[in-house]
Design an enzyme around this catalytic site. Structure first.
Site: not given
Ligand code: GLN
Length: 552
Positions: A257, A408, A201, A199, A59, A97-98
């Site tokens: 679709d 999709k 993903e 990440h 986030g 991450c966040y």
């Molecule tokens: N904002 C948070 C940071 O900068 C998390 C970033 C993120 O989830 N990509 O560390």
């Protein structure tokens, strides 16, 4: 409430990351069903989903910002969990991450502004003696049966963070460190809490899919049981149950679709579904007839072809502004569709081919001026999307949207399951306002006819060269100018058409397709030789951005 009841279900709680949908894509690739809820979804709603695992997304906020987004029932920021909080559900959690930073704070660790912010490529290594069920086996020093030379010392990951974990919470162990020395992964396997700062993903993270595989299969104990066959059976049952003995209607366009949605509902309720195909006069050469024939012959749909060409063309007379054209076409479509829908007695349901990206409740980015302020600052908003919006208020239909949980490519897979002809599933996207936005300036029958002829030659040649599937979208645009030419020793003053062909992953960005010069020469020749009124053909070499794919 969700309609899907497979055994393997993971819930993704969204803290507003631009990559949240990718997490869902990766899990579904592993045949694990998942949905995305806003991070502050009430615990009761989360319980009802019956997740076997939870992923906390990344986030844009900092966890220590005032009013930063959090879970609705996070429990106290100490080392313990309680039955009334999310962690008391005792299902494994993966924080990304966040999400990792959130876990760190929740369990008594700290998050600080990073000494070295990391964006893009970052290499991670394994601390001596670390063990992890989450991170790829080769990276963790290899499973017992792995050859030593398969060991990966450094793993490439993709990062995007300005904060980092200061103090790891009690009970957690560090399982990876970035080349800058920042904590890159940690876990508390006893409590089923796992976290990565990078990440997994995104495609640029090496072995990212293995991390989700380990989380879903090994840690959550799930099986790959989400497939289109079981989805189809379940949806057919649900549609039957919902519609009962009533009737349903559906506007079909020939696109993927609406075709797949109609075919699915047709399988459930047969001819009690009336499909309406409106020929607005803005379709490609022979399109209305061919599409309707395919619908009837291959898909056994109960289709009504409504010929409204005159009506659309007279409403568009003299209009040159692209936005106005779009509005007029939308308005006329609703009117035609409404009149047809009223003729279907007992129709109480409207089928739409809405997809998952259109309905995901998203967490908006931080407000620039006031900053996030308490939970109201990021409470979820729902993007609504209606293909046939704007029907009169007295026409009350209950919606049937059998594709609203799908992406999709899953719709295409479902289409294959329903034996929708490959020709329909592979079709290039075609804009709702049709050729009206490919005739620059005023739309007239004559211009449309010129365009249709030129377009059919271009498309035919693309098929013949075997390039159709490589290209995202290809078409001809009619330019409202005339240019001087010479044909058969005589001077001409005739029309110009532009060829457009682009490659793209998702339509968001695009690049022009590099045809061989011979191919372009051949198409140009055929067009000027066969389409009366055209003496010049140009090729559009613009990418998106700065241009768009369509011209209007
Ligand atoms: N904002 C948070 C940071 O900068 C998390 C970033 C993120 O989830 N990509 O560390």
């Amino acid at each position: 409430m969700t309609a899907i009841k497979t055994g393997s279900r993971i819930l993704i709680l969204d803290f507003g990351s631009q990559y949240t949908q990718l997490i869902a894509r990766r899990l579904r690739e592993l045949k694990v069903y998942c949905e995305i809820y806003p991070c502050d979804a009430p615990l009761a709603r989360i319980r009802e989903f019956e997740p076997k695992g939870i992923v906390l997304s990344g986030g844009p906020y900092s966890v220590y910002d005032k009013g930063a987004p959090g879970l609705s029932a996070a429990g106290k920021a100490d080392g313990k969990t309680a039955s009334g909080d999310l962690f008391g559900l005792a299902v494994p959690v993966l924080g990304i991450c966040y999400g990792m930073q959130y876990l760190a704070r929740r369990f008594g660790g700290t998050v600080i502004s990073a000494r070295a912010r990391e964006y893009g490529r970052a290499f991670i290594r394994r601390p001596a003696d670390a063990k992890s069920a989450l991170l790829p086996a080769e990276f963790m020093g290899g499973a017992a049966n792995q050859k030593a030379n398969q060991k990966i010392e450094k793993l490439q990951t993709w990062m995007s963070h300005g904060d980092e974990i200061g103090k790891i919470p009690k009970g957690f162990r560090l399982t990876a460190i970035s080349h800058n020395g920042s904590p890159a992964a940690m876990e508390d396997s006893a409590r089923g809490l796992y976290a990565v700062q990078f990440h997994p993903e995104v495609a640029h993270t090496e072995k990212g899919i293995e991390i989700f595989e380990n989380f879903a299969y090994r840690i959550c104990g799930l099986k790959p049981d989400w497939d289109m066959h079981s989805f189809l059976e379940e949806q057919v049952r649900l549609v039957r149950e919902k519609v009962g003995a009533a009737r349903a209607i559906c506007a079909i366009s020939g696109g993927v679709d609406s075709t797949v949605a109609a075919t699915l509902v047709n399988r459930a309720i047969g001819s009690r579904l009336t499909c309406i195909f409106v020929n607005n006069g803005l379709l490609r050469k022979d399109e209305a007839v061919e599409v309707v024939r395919a619908y009837k012959k291959h898909l056994k749909l109960n289709v009504k072809l409504v010929d409204a060409e005159k009506r659309f063309l007279s409403a568009l007379k003299g209009v040159t502004d692209p936005e106005k054209k779009r509005k007029i076409i939308g308005r006329e479509f609703i009117r035609v569709f409404e009149a047809e829908a009223r003729k279907v007695r007992g129709a109480r349901f409207l089928v739409q081919g809405t997809l998952y990206p259109d309905v995901i409740e998203s967490v908006p980015p931080p407000r620039e001026v006031s900053g996030a302020s308490g939970s109201a600052g990021f409470s979820s908003t729902i993007k609504s999307h209606h293909n046939v919006g704007g029907l009169p208020a007295d026409m009350k239909f209950a919606l049937i949207e059998p594709l609203r949980e799908l992406f999709k490519d899953e719709v295409r897979a479902l289409g294959r399951e329903l034996s929708v002809p490959p020709g329909i599933l592979r079709r290039h996207p075609f804009p709702g306002p049709g050729l009206a936005v490919r005739v620059m300036g005023e739309v007239t029958r004559e211009r449309l006819d010129i365009l249709r002829e030129a377009d059919s030659i271009f498309t035919e040649e693309i098929h013949r060269a075997g390039l159709y599937d490589e290209i995202w979208q290809a078409f001809v645009a009619y330019l409202p100018i005339r240019s001087v030419g010479v044909m058969g020793d005589g001077r001409t003053f005739d029309h110009v058409v532009a060829l457009r062909a682009v490659t793209s992953q998702d339509g968001m960005t695009a690049d022009w397709y590099p045809f061989e010069p011979e191919f372009l020469a051949h198409v140009s020749n055929r067009i000027t030789g066969n389409v009366r009124g055209v003496n010049r053909v140009v090729y559009d070499v613009s990418s998106k951005p700065p241009s768009t794919i369509e011209w209007e």
